[in-house]
Design a protein around this motif. Structure first.
Motif, PDB file in Angstrom:
ATOM      1  N   LYS A   7     -11.330   8.168  -1.307  1.00  0.00           N
ATOM      2  CA  LYS A   7     -10.959   8.108   0.105  1.00  0.00           C
ATOM      3  C   LYS A   7     -11.444   6.808   0.733  1.00  0.00           C
ATOM      4  O   LYS A   7     -10.734   6.175   1.520  1.00  0.00           O
ATOM      5  CB  LYS A   7     -11.537   9.306   0.849  1.00  0.00           C
ATOM      6  CG  LYS A   7     -11.170   9.347   2.326  1.00  0.00           C
ATOM      7  CD  LYS A   7     -11.775  10.564   3.012  1.00  0.00           C
ATOM      8  CE  LYS A   7     -11.425  10.580   4.498  1.00  0.00           C
ATOM      9  NZ  LYS A   7     -12.031  11.755   5.180  1.00  0.00           N
ATOM     10  N   ASP A   8     -12.682   6.400   0.372  1.00  0.00           N
ATOM     11  CA  ASP A   8     -13.221   5.148   0.907  1.00  0.00           C
ATOM     12  C   ASP A   8     -12.376   3.958   0.450  1.00  0.00           C
ATOM     13  O   ASP A   8     -12.059   3.061   1.231  1.00  0.00           O
ATOM     14  CB  ASP A   8     -14.666   4.951   0.453  1.00  0.00           C
ATOM     15  CG  ASP A   8     -15.604   5.994   1.047  1.00  0.00           C
ATOM     16  OD1 ASP A   8     -15.379   6.390   2.204  1.00  0.00           O
ATOM     17  OD2 ASP A   8     -16.541   6.413   0.347  1.00  0.00           O
ATOM     18  N   GLN A  11      -9.091   3.695   2.227  1.00  0.00           N
ATOM     19  CA  GLN A  11      -9.197   3.094   3.557  1.00  0.00           C
ATOM     20  C   GLN A  11      -9.191   1.572   3.472  1.00  0.00           C
ATOM     21  O   GLN A  11      -8.610   0.894   4.322  1.00  0.00           O
ATOM     22  CB  GLN A  11     -10.469   3.584   4.250  1.00  0.00           C
ATOM     23  CG  GLN A  11     -10.385   5.037   4.712  1.00  0.00           C
ATOM     24  CD  GLN A  11     -11.671   5.504   5.366  1.00  0.00           C
ATOM     25  OE1 GLN A  11     -12.753   5.388   4.806  1.00  0.00           O
ATOM     26  NE2 GLN A  11     -11.551   6.034   6.571  1.00  0.00           N
ATOM     27  N   GLU A  25      -2.589  -2.087  12.921  1.00  0.00           N
ATOM     28  CA  GLU A  25      -2.947  -0.919  12.129  1.00  0.00           C
ATOM     29  C   GLU A  25      -1.743  -0.452  11.313  1.00  0.00           C
ATOM     30  O   GLU A  25      -0.589  -0.636  11.709  1.00  0.00           O
ATOM     31  CB  GLU A  25      -3.449   0.205  13.035  1.00  0.00           C
ATOM     32  CG  GLU A  25      -4.657  -0.188  13.877  1.00  0.00           C
ATOM     33  CD  GLU A  25      -5.782  -0.806  13.060  1.00  0.00           C
ATOM     34  OE1 GLU A  25      -6.257  -0.158  12.111  1.00  0.00           O
ATOM     35  OE2 GLU A  25      -6.194  -1.947  13.377  1.00  0.00           O
ATOM     36  N   ARG A 166     -16.838   1.731   9.082  1.00  0.00           N
ATOM     37  CA  ARG A 166     -15.707   0.838   8.819  1.00  0.00           C
ATOM     38  C   ARG A 166     -15.698  -0.386   9.732  1.00  0.00           C
ATOM     39  O   ARG A 166     -14.779  -1.198   9.661  1.00  0.00           O
ATOM     40  CB  ARG A 166     -14.346   1.558   8.982  1.00  0.00           C
ATOM     41  CG  ARG A 166     -14.263   2.973   8.494  1.00  0.00           C
ATOM     42  CD  ARG A 166     -14.607   3.141   7.050  1.00  0.00           C
ATOM     43  NE  ARG A 166     -13.900   2.219   6.165  1.00  0.00           N
ATOM     44  CZ  ARG A 166     -14.083   2.177   4.849  1.00  0.00           C
ATOM     45  NH1 ARG A 166     -14.950   2.982   4.283  1.00  0.00           N
ATOM     46  NH2 ARG A 166     -13.412   1.337   4.114  1.00  0.00           N
TER      47      ARG A 166
END
Length: 309
Positions: A7-8, A11, A25, A166
């Motif tokens: 998941k990290d 991202q 984004e 983040r």
């Protein structure tokens, strides 16, 4: 040290495909444009792009009027009229508009009559994104990380620091042109946040970048820092951002923006070119060549008594 989860890493990939490529984004950028974008090594100019543009345009510089921003463009049966903030007025048959979609959307240039609805839709569908740089010059090459002993010269590197916040995620290019320089990148919402800080974010961006360098080299990179510079494209009144970023489903608006209005008002710039080189000098240059050719061809047809197509 805790290993990053899938998941990290996901991202970081999303950051690379969104803010660090499209300058917005991921959920506000066109997936079609991301797929078409021609990624690859950047070609840098040691003296800076400004020096290159100045040298490239030496022949036309005597005809360029500086510090005279355009405030109004009128077009119609009597031709085209361009008015400036210095109260000058220039008349002609055609005009080529090369400002950013940020400037067009700001209303700084009034069009009379107003631009057609499809042109206004294109401008709205291609808002400006933000990608800012922090350039760090070091006194030694020892601060640059290696990959299994191999130097990462002129290589795009993603950095994910605090996996919880983040806020320090960014990218780097190390040692371009064989210099002890690191170019750091912040994009999208994070870039806007940093630029709003005191000094247009210079100290904040520099601190984050030096901290990241220290973490990667496992040393105190700050001790080797000679100087730093940062960009702040969001605050630039000439652009209102770094480059255009098509909203989801709006990639085709680049072609709409590029079409002339009434064969009198022509448009060029990176926003008018296809997604392959969006946001780049190549896109702006190719768009200008195409628009100029179309404009000159129209003039030639009119001079021969034929309508423009």
């Amino acid at each position: 040290m805790e290993e990053p989860s899938f998941k990290d890493l996901l991202q970081l990939v999303a950051m690379n495909s969104g803010p660090l490529e499209s300058a917005v984004e991921l959920d506000r950028s066109s997936s079609l444009e991301s797929a078409k974008f021609a990624a690859g090594a950047d070609v840098l100019v040691k003296e800076g792009y400004g020096t290159f543009v100045e040298a490239f345009g030496q022949e036309v510089m005597p005809h360029v009027r500086l510090n005279a921003p355009v405030t109004k463009i009128s077009y119609g049966a009597s031709g085209v009229s361009v008015e400036t903030a210095t109260k000058e007025r220039f008349k002609g048959r055609k005009v080529l508009v090369t400002v950013s979609t940020g400037v067009l959307a700001s209303g700084k240039i009034a069009f009379e009559p107003a631009l057609p609805a499809d042109k206004r839709e294109a401008i709205a569908g291609l808002p400006m994104g933000l990608l800012n740089k922090v350039i760090l010059e070091f006194s030694t090459a020892d601060v640059f990380p290696e990959d299994d002993g191999a130097a990462l010269d002129n290589t795009w590197v993603l950095y994910g620091g605090d996996l919880g916040s983040r806020e320090d995620d960014m990218a780097f290019v190390f040692r371009p042109m064989d210099t002890n320089t690191a170019i750091g990148f912040f994009g999208g919402d994070r870039a806007w946040e940093l630029e709003k800080q005191p000094g247009r974010g210079k100290d904040a961006m520099t601190k984050l970048a030096v901290t990241a360098m220290s973490a990667m080299c496992k040393c105190d990179a700050g001790k080797a820092l000679v100087k730093s510079r940062t960009t702040a494209w969001g605050s630039e009144s000439w652009t209102h951002g770094a480059y255009s970023a098509a909203l989801p489903g709006k990639s085709a608006m680049r072609g709409v923006l590029a079409k002339p209005v009434a064969h009198q008002v022509y448009f060029a710039g990176e926003a008018c070119y296809n997604a392959t080189y969006n946001g780049s000098f190549a896109a702006a240059y190719n768009s200008a060549i195409q628009a100029s050719y179309t404009l000159l061809r129209c003039l030639k047809r009119e001079d021969g008594g034929a309508p423009c197509k």
